[in-house]
Design a protein around this motif. Structure first.
Motif, PDB file in Angstrom:
ATOM      1  N   PHE A 122      -4.172  -3.084   8.117  1.00 12.12           N
ATOM      2  CA  PHE A 122      -4.777  -1.945   8.102  1.00 12.12           C
ATOM      3  C   PHE A 122      -4.095  -0.713   7.754  1.00 12.12           C
ATOM      4  N   THR A 123      -2.856  -0.545   7.927  1.00 12.71           N
ATOM      5  CA  THR A 123      -1.685   0.310   7.632  1.00 12.71           C
ATOM      6  C   THR A 123      -1.513   0.232   6.262  1.00 12.71           C
ATOM      7  N   ALA A 124      -1.311  -1.128   5.589  1.00 18.00           N
ATOM      8  CA  ALA A 124      -1.111  -1.516   4.472  1.00 18.00           C
ATOM      9  C   ALA A 124      -2.387  -1.113   3.437  1.00 18.00           C
ATOM     10  N   ALA A 125      -3.508  -0.992   3.963  1.00 12.91           N
ATOM     11  CA  ALA A 125      -4.419  -0.678   3.248  1.00 12.91           C
ATOM     12  C   ALA A 125      -4.468   0.984   3.071  1.00 12.91           C
ATOM     13  N   VAL A 126      -4.293   1.238   4.123  1.00 14.59           N
ATOM     14  CA  VAL A 126      -4.127   2.906   4.265  1.00 14.59           C
ATOM     15  C   VAL A 126      -3.322   3.431   3.355  1.00 14.59           C
ATOM     16  N   PHE A 127      -1.961   3.072   3.364  1.00 13.03           N
ATOM     17  CA  PHE A 127      -0.761   3.391   2.666  1.00 13.03           C
ATOM     18  C   PHE A 127      -0.985   3.217   1.200  1.00 13.03           C
ATOM     19  N   GLY A 128      -1.576   2.151   0.808  1.00 11.53           N
ATOM     20  CA  GLY A 128      -1.868   1.948  -0.593  1.00 11.53           C
ATOM     21  C   GLY A 128      -3.023   2.834  -1.264  1.00 11.53           C
ATOM     22  N   GLY A 129      -4.016   3.096  -0.392  1.00 10.14           N
ATOM     23  CA  GLY A 129      -5.059   3.660  -0.998  1.00 10.14           C
ATOM     24  C   GLY A 129      -6.306   2.935  -0.499  1.00 10.14           C
ATOM     25  N   ILE A 130      -6.938   3.202   0.503  1.00  6.00           N
ATOM     26  CA  ILE A 130      -7.912   2.318   1.215  1.00  6.00           C
ATOM     27  C   ILE A 130      -9.236   2.448   0.167  1.00  6.00           C
ATOM     28  N   GLY A 131      -9.604   1.447  -0.281  1.00  2.00           N
ATOM     29  CA  GLY A 131     -10.638   1.447  -1.291  1.00  2.00           C
ATOM     30  C   GLY A 131     -10.283   0.939  -2.862  1.00  2.00           C
ATOM     31  N   ASN A 132      -8.852   0.907  -2.607  1.00  2.00           N
ATOM     32  CA  ASN A 132      -8.119   0.559  -3.876  1.00  2.00           C
ATOM     33  C   ASN A 132      -7.379  -0.760  -3.852  1.00  2.00           C
ATOM     34  N   ILE A 133      -7.721  -1.825  -4.805  1.00  2.00           N
ATOM     35  CA  ILE A 133      -7.554  -3.058  -4.380  1.00  2.00           C
ATOM     36  C   ILE A 133      -5.829  -3.266  -4.854  1.00  2.00           C
ATOM     37  N   GLN A 134      -5.440  -2.602  -6.279  1.00  2.00           N
ATOM     38  CA  GLN A 134      -4.001  -2.630  -6.396  1.00  2.00           C
ATOM     39  C   GLN A 134      -2.967  -1.849  -5.017  1.00  2.00           C
ATOM     40  N   GLY A 135      -3.842  -1.047  -4.846  1.00  2.00           N
ATOM     41  CA  GLY A 135      -3.176  -0.203  -3.650  1.00  2.00           C
ATOM     42  C   GLY A 135      -2.827  -0.855  -2.497  1.00  2.00           C
ATOM     43  N   ALA A 136      -3.899  -1.852  -1.958  1.00  2.00           N
ATOM     44  CA  ALA A 136      -3.782  -2.575  -0.785  1.00  2.00           C
ATOM     45  C   ALA A 136      -2.673  -3.759  -1.063  1.00  2.00           C
ATOM     46  N   ALA A 137      -2.712  -4.066  -2.300  1.00  2.00           N
ATOM     47  CA  ALA A 137      -1.626  -5.202  -2.606  1.00  2.00           C
ATOM     48  C   ALA A 137      -0.167  -4.402  -2.539  1.00  2.00           C
ATOM     49  N   LEU A 138      -0.225  -3.311  -3.072  1.00  2.00           N
ATOM     50  CA  LEU A 138       1.246  -2.701  -3.000  1.00  2.00           C
ATOM     51  C   LEU A 138       1.369  -2.236  -1.585  1.00  2.00           C
ATOM     52  N   GLY A 139       0.380  -1.892  -0.748  1.00  2.00           N
ATOM     53  CA  GLY A 139       0.698  -1.455   0.572  1.00  2.00           C
ATOM     54  C   GLY A 139       1.130  -2.599   1.450  1.00  2.00           C
ATOM     55  N   GLY A 140       0.601  -3.996   1.124  1.00  5.18           N
ATOM     56  CA  GLY A 140       0.962  -5.150   2.038  1.00  5.18           C
ATOM     57  C   GLY A 140       2.225  -5.517   1.831  1.00  5.18           C
ATOM     58  N   LEU A 141       2.879  -5.435   0.277  1.00  2.00           N
ATOM     59  CA  LEU A 141       4.160  -5.607   0.289  1.00  2.00           C
ATOM     60  C   LEU A 141       5.176  -4.754   0.788  1.00  2.00           C
ATOM     61  N   PHE A 142       4.698  -3.425   0.922  1.00  2.00           N
ATOM     62  CA  PHE A 142       5.452  -2.193   1.304  1.00  2.00           C
ATOM     63  C   PHE A 142       5.700  -2.594   2.893  1.00  2.00           C
ATOM     64  N   ILE A 143       4.724  -2.814   3.633  1.00  2.00           N
ATOM     65  CA  ILE A 143       4.745  -3.205   5.222  1.00  2.00           C
ATOM     66  C   ILE A 143       5.607  -4.280   5.354  1.00  2.00           C
ATOM     67  N   GLY A 144       5.336  -5.421   4.476  1.00  2.00           N
ATOM     68  CA  GLY A 144       6.414  -6.473   4.916  1.00  2.00           C
ATOM     69  C   GLY A 144       7.601  -6.274   4.321  1.00  2.00           C
ATOM     70  N   LEU A 145       8.038  -5.368   3.484  1.00  2.00           N
ATOM     71  CA  LEU A 145       9.493  -5.040   3.338  1.00  2.00           C
ATOM     72  C   LEU A 145       9.976  -4.351   4.784  1.00  2.00           C
ATOM     73  N   VAL A 146       9.272  -3.141   4.929  1.00  2.00           N
ATOM     74  CA  VAL A 146       9.591  -2.619   6.047  1.00  2.00           C
ATOM     75  C   VAL A 146       9.869  -3.290   7.370  1.00  2.00           C
TER      76      VAL A 146
END
Length: 344
Positions: free
Chosen positions: A280-304
């Protein structure tokens, strides 16, 4: 007061994004920089591979969060448990196909795993359609608090079912994949499991983006997300479109559950609670409602998570992640790439 409002508005725009990125980079340099230098480049590369693999799993599940929110503005807290259910359901399906630990990995095992993926994705998709029909659709026009509480209740129900199914302790997941290590520099290496996780995530994200942008149902989903009433007046079957969104989101979560099990070889009934919060944090970080944002947010949270566990203390990992969530909600509530908004 007016000055405070102007500051908040400026921080919620592109300036807020730049400030968040600069602040995050500064914190990373101060906390992790000295350890990176002392541990050396090989350790850095190793942590980076773990972060990409974790982020790929989070991205798969974050897509379900962002799709459901984008179309009906519901934070489906039961989505993490659907992710866990995918891992739980996949074990008897694997058993039915004769997949077991110790089998030599080859073409037949790989094709069977692909079949397992499709079956489990279908089953979790059907489960989510049932949840949407029984729990969420009757509350579609109710105040937002009602479906939110219902989502929490559905989460508890799914966890109860999984306790009865696999028990309340950690369960071993079949280790079916080879873990050959490929050197990438110094003592660092990347495993075949890491590569598989990343490849599966990339394929599914690209397939979802292509589907949403290029198919009739995908266009109906985007129209419904922009303006539900207008889409209905144009002849779009709203119930069918929303059900399809729940199906696709759960299918991706089911695939994520299988990937998680194959990667970590252990699951438990509470996996969806902790992982769901991160996703959920990943989706919010990337821009919830944005598919590319969710993918980017998931990658970012994994790196963190990877860098916090590797260079700092693992006990502080959750603190960093939820601090990121708070900062994003305060300074950039639309996320890094921005929430999809309708054009009026």
């Amino acid at each position: 007061m007016a000055a405070v409002i102007r500051v908040r508005k400026s921080l919620s725009g592109p300036l807020g994004t730049r400030i968040l990125l600069l602040l995050g980079a500064a914190i990373l340099i101060v906390l992790v920089g000295p350890r990176i230098v002392s541990e050396g480049p090989s350790f850095f590369l190793q942590i980076l591979t773990y972060g990409f693999a974790d982020g790929a799993i989070y991205a798969l599940v974050a897509l379900g969060y962002t799709m459901v929110y984008g179309i009906i503005e519901l934070i489906n807290f039961a989505h993490g448990d659907v992710f866990t259910m995918g891992a739980v359901v996949s074990m008897p399906v694997m058993g039915a196909f004769g997949l077991a630990e110790g089998n030599a990995f080859g073409l037949s095992v790989g094709l069977t795993l692909v079949a397992v993926f499709f079956i489990v994705m279908f089953l979790t998709g059907v489960l989510n359609i049932f949840i949407e029909r029984v729990a969420y659709r009757p509350l579609r026009n109710a105040p937002r608090l009602a479906p939110l509480i219902t989502a929490v209740g559905v989460s508890f129900i799914l966890e109860g079912i999984m306790v009865l199914w696999i028990g309340n302790s950690t369960v071993h997941y079949p280790d079916l994949l080879p873990d050959t290590r490929i050197p990438i520099g110094g003592t660092a290496s990347i495993g075949t499991k890491d590569i598989l996780v990343i490849i599966v995530a990339v394929i599914l994200v690209v397939a979802l983006t292509t589907f949403v942008n290029g198919t009739k149902l995908g266009k109906a989903m985007r129209a419904t997300a922009q303006d539900r009433e207008a889409a209905q007046l144009m002849g779009i079957d709203i119930n069918r479109t929303i059900a399809a969104t729940f199906f696709i989101g759960a299918a991706l979560a089911g695939a994520g559950g299988i990937v998680f099990g194959l990667y970590y070889n252990s699951i438990n009934f509470q996996l969806g609670f902790s992982a769901g919060l991160f996703e959920f944090t990943a989706a919010v970080f990337g821009g919830i409602g944005n598919i590319q944002g969710a993918a980017l947010g998931g990658l970012f949270i994994g790196l963190v998570r990877a860098f916090s566990n590797g260079y700092l203390r693992a006990e502080w990992t959750d603190v960093w992640i939820f601090a990121i969530l708070i900062l994003v909600l305060v300074f950039r509530p639309t996320g890094l790439l921005g929430m999809r908004v309708p054009e009026k």
